[in-house]
Design an enzyme around this catalytic site. Structure first.
Site: not given
Ligand code: HBZ
Length: 787
Positions: A631, A523-524, A635, A529, A335
């Site tokens: 995502t 978003k976060r 939305k 971002k 991701h």
């Molecule tokens: O996953 C997100 C991407 O930033 C976003 O672009 C994509 O749409 C979404 C779904 O595929 N990635 C995350 O949200 N990643 C994390 O939340 C994450 C959490 C803990 C971690 C590493 C990544 O250790």
């Protein structure tokens, strides 16, 4: 559904669980009684599904996060009884909205990755795919954000303190999980995942850690009560809290314990059911005929050695055979390409948590190295592939070797995985790599959250088939040149904006004008971002309006929201900056009828449900190449907002589907950024461009006050005055500023042509079909899972 029966059993439940007369019951009572009544209603179908699928091939979605949000409204929508239940309640004078607001979000995830898992659960059930979710039942979800004096302050999120209306504790399916120094009980809580009006009920099984023995009586008998309690706490600690870092690996022992905990319990659960239901002719070779495990990023990868361990140690299977079975069972989704998110675990930590898994990983690594050497590769050539290097276990490498599929989450992202992040692997095993562009569930993100638009679409299309097949929205294009339809679209957006304005006034204490442009970025908070690009632009715009009050300008409300990881100083600085800009602008009577700035407090799924329907502009402004997919962008699009975005992630596919001319594309592309990476000097932009200089200088001019936190200095430094070997402006904020500003000017001009705008909006809605997670999940099922 029989209305009278529903009402009867509702009142009965209400009185049974409260022992109160109806009139004395509280919103809380009424909410939980409603959960009970709905759970009773679906019980039969849920059991049917469990029974029917006992011996079928199933997909298992392993994820450390499921960002479910609220369930009440969504479950009613999926059961097709939302309106009826609302009616029933109003007949007995219960206001549905206040009960609905009683429900805490199940915030068991950080952001996109966790929310995607929740959308997939909805879509899998809707598409009648037998998919099982496995995860962690955190006692504390993602922290609650409070804003004090403009600063983020984190609070706890004990989301089940009043109870949990949507789970069933299945004590009898508990598993024992053994760590090197501790043995705990994993107790499953099952949540029903309802398909949309189709009787399919899948299961999301979340594991909770509890002491192996509720009380150690030897301590108890020795009057060592504190020791007994300590053990209990030590067990419960494992699932006490969700780690709040997104996009940043978390290296603590407890984090690996969480991961191993839920993976071990889930693998044991699968194997024991396999033995129970298939035992007459048990062949473990067939295990992968019936199970496919999708790994949601690196967090559940420890399930791979755990399956081998269970097969070898507990079922007497030969190591090599176990490896073969395992290789056919796993698939891996990545991701993010941000290096700081890629997990690797130090050998010592692994030995401390799950020593046997480390053994197995070591053996897998040795086999891999041996195989490469036999192929004639040099030590050096093997290095990028090693699963263990410098005593670090590289989880992604483990997953890639041991999976039959590796996928990214948008076209560009998958391309970057092939060309860059995993290029060595791609050279070796190209057939494993594939793309699955993300999606969102239209039930939650349109049918439930934007009732007006949803009803309008059904009316225009003459049926609600589009809820089952979102590509049907394409037929709305026949209204592209119909003025009446376009005016209706504008009217619906206006109504939604009024509702949001009301909500924001109540919750943020800021009054905003629903006739202004609603420009939203939620978003976060993360540098990549680029919320600070948004903010720098607002600063400069504010100064222009001050200097030139009669400037031609369409009033605009800039809305931002999102959480910063508690340890991420710069992200917290961005939040402080947003709040400070809001304070200054909103209190300046010379401009505050033209621009307003709102930082919404505690952005979460249920806040998103109010924001997406009300947006005119969707800000998707990440540095090209950095946002894997996004995502939120989908939305917004589905709810008729126009995207102001870079050529990044799924934005690209949004532009392709809806037409770039119906959105606002700006900024440098990946290739260009790669080319200038070494030579880039943000100061050149700073000195050459007055607007940039104006905005950046304001960080230190004293006009904005960071209360001596040095936060604004930190943002200033990261842009043009890097400290301690850091590179300046790694996310190319200054490079993209001018184009961003010009694109905003274009938006501001074009918005006043209300019909042309509505036409673009309709173009986006009509072409959002591709971004249904129904499409995504069907692709997983067909290409990877072979369901
Ligand atoms: O996953 C997100 C991407 O930033 C976003 O672009 C994509 O749409 C979404 C779904 O595929 N990635 C995350 O949200 N990643 C994390 O939340 C994450 C959490 C803990 C971690 C590493 C990544 O250790």
């Amino acid at each position: 559904m029989n209305k009278n029966k529903f009402m009867e059993s509702y009142i009965e439940n209400l009185q049974r669980i409260t022992l109160k007369n109806f009139a004395e019951t509280s919103d809380k009572d009424r909410y939980f009684a409603l959960c009970d009544t709905i759970m009773e209603l679906i019980n039969q179908e849920w059991r049917n599904c469990k029974n029917r699928t006992r011996r079928s091939r199933k997909a298992y979605y392993f994820s450390a996060e499921f960002l479910v949000g609220r369930s009440l409204g969504n479950n009613l929508i999926n059961l097709g009884i939302y309106d009826e239940v609302k009616e029933i309640l109003s007949e007995i004078d219960i206001d549905f909205e206040s009960i609905e607001n009683f429900e805490d979000d199940a915030a068991l995830g950080n952001g996109g990755l966790g929310r995607l898992a929740a959308c997939f659960m909805d879509s899998a059930a809707t598409q009648k795919l037998d998919m099982y979710g496995y995860g962690v039942r955190y006692r504390e979800g993602l922290f609650k954000q409070k804003i004090e004096n403009g600063f983020q302050v984190e609070g706890g999120d004990h989301w089940i303190k009043d109870g949990d209306g949507w789970s069933i504790r299945v004590e009898s399916d508990s598993k024992i999980v053994k760590f090197r120094d501790q043995t705990v009980k994993a107790v499953p809580y099952d949540m029903p995942m309802l398909g949309f009006e189709n009787e399919q009920v899948n299961t999301l099984r979340l594991w909770q850690a509890e002491p192996f023995e509720e009380f150690d009586f030897s301590y108890f008998n020795n009057f060592q009560y504190d020791k007994a309690v300590e053990e209990k706490n030590r067990a419960e600690d494992i699932t006490r809290v969700l780690y709040p870092n997104d996009m940043q690996r978390e290296g603590r022992v407890l984090r690996l314990k969480q991961q191993y905990f839920f993976c071990s319990a889930s693998i044991q659960d699968m194997v024991s059911k396999y033995k129970r239901y298939f035992d007459h002719d048990l062949q473990f070779e067939d295990f992968s005929k019936y199970h496919i495990i999708q790994l949601n990023d690196t967090h559940p990868i420890i399930a791979i050695p755990e399956l081998i361990r269970v097969l070898v140690d507990e079922n007497g299977i030969e190591f090599e055979r176990a490896v073969e079975i395992t290789k056919n069972t796993f698939a891996f989704t990545n991701h993010t390409v941000l290096q700081e998110a890629l997990e690797s675990w130090p050998k010592d930590i692994m030995l401390e948590v799950c020593p046997r898994c480390f053994d197995i990983i070591k053996k897998l690594n040795e086999n891999l190295v041996k195989e490469f050497k036999e192929k004639g590769l040099s030590e050096e050539a093997i290095d990028p592939y090693r699963i263990i290097r410098f005593d670090q276990v590289r989880m992604a490498n483990l997953a890639i070797v041991m999976s039959k599929s590796v996928n990214g989450v948008a076209k560009l992202h998958t391309q970057i995985l092939k060309d860059d992040t995993f290029k060595n692997w791609y050279k070796l095993m190209p057939e494993k790599f594939n793309n699955k562009t993300n999606g969102i569930t239209p039930r939650r993100w349109l049918v439930y959250s934007n009732i007006k638009l949803s009803n309008f679409i059904t009316e225009k299309l003459g049926s609600d088939d589009w809820k089952y097949d979102l590509t049907k929205l394409k037929d709305l294009e026949k209204y592209l040149d119909d003025e009446k339809t376009l005016e209706e679209i504008n009217q619906i957006k206006f109504e939604n904006k009024k509702e949001l304005a009301k909500y924001i006034l109540e919750n943020e204490g800021i009054s905003i004008n629903p006739n202004s442009i609603f420009d939203i970025q939620v978003k976060r908070i993360h540098e990549y971002k680029r919320q600070h690009l948004n903010l720098l632009h607002i600063i400069n715009l504010y100064h222009k309006l001050k200097k030139n009050p009669d400037m031609d300008f369409y009033p605009t409300t800039f809305i931002l929201g999102g959480k910063a990881a508690p340890g991420y100083f710069r992200a917290k600085a961005i939040i402080k900056l947003a709040n400070e800009i809001a304070r200054v602008i909103n209190n300046d009577e010379e401009v505050n009828d033209k621009i307003k700035v709102v930082f919404v407090n505690n952005y979460r799924v249920s806040y998103g449900e109010k924001l997406f329907p009300a947006a005119d502009i969707s800000e998707q402004i990440s540095t090209a190449g950095k946002e894997a997919s996004g995502t939120g962008n989908m939305k917004f699009m589905l709810n008729g907002a126009l995207t102001l975005g870079t050529y990044d992630g799924a934005n690209i596919e949004i532009f392709e589907n809806a037409g770039v001319e119906n959105n606002y594309l700006f900024g440098a592309k990946v290739e260009e950024l790669n080319e200038i990476y070494d030579s880039y000097n943000p100061k050149e932009f700073y000195y050459k461009n007055e607007d940039i200089k104006d905005a950046v200088d304001t960080l230190l001019s004293g006009e904005l006050n960071d209360n001596d936190s040095y936060m604004f200095l930190d943002i200033y430094n990261c842009l043009i005055n890097p400290q301690g070997g850091e590179k300046a402006d790694t996310y190319f904020v200054l490079k993209d500023f001018e184009d961003y500003k010009k694109t905003h000017e274009k938006i501001n001009k074009e918005y006043s042509d209300r019909l042309t705008w509505a036409r673009k909006s309709l173009k986006n809605i009509a072409n959002a079909g591709y971004f249904s997670s129904d499409r995504t999940i069907l692709e997983y099922a067909k290409d990877i899972w072979k369901l």
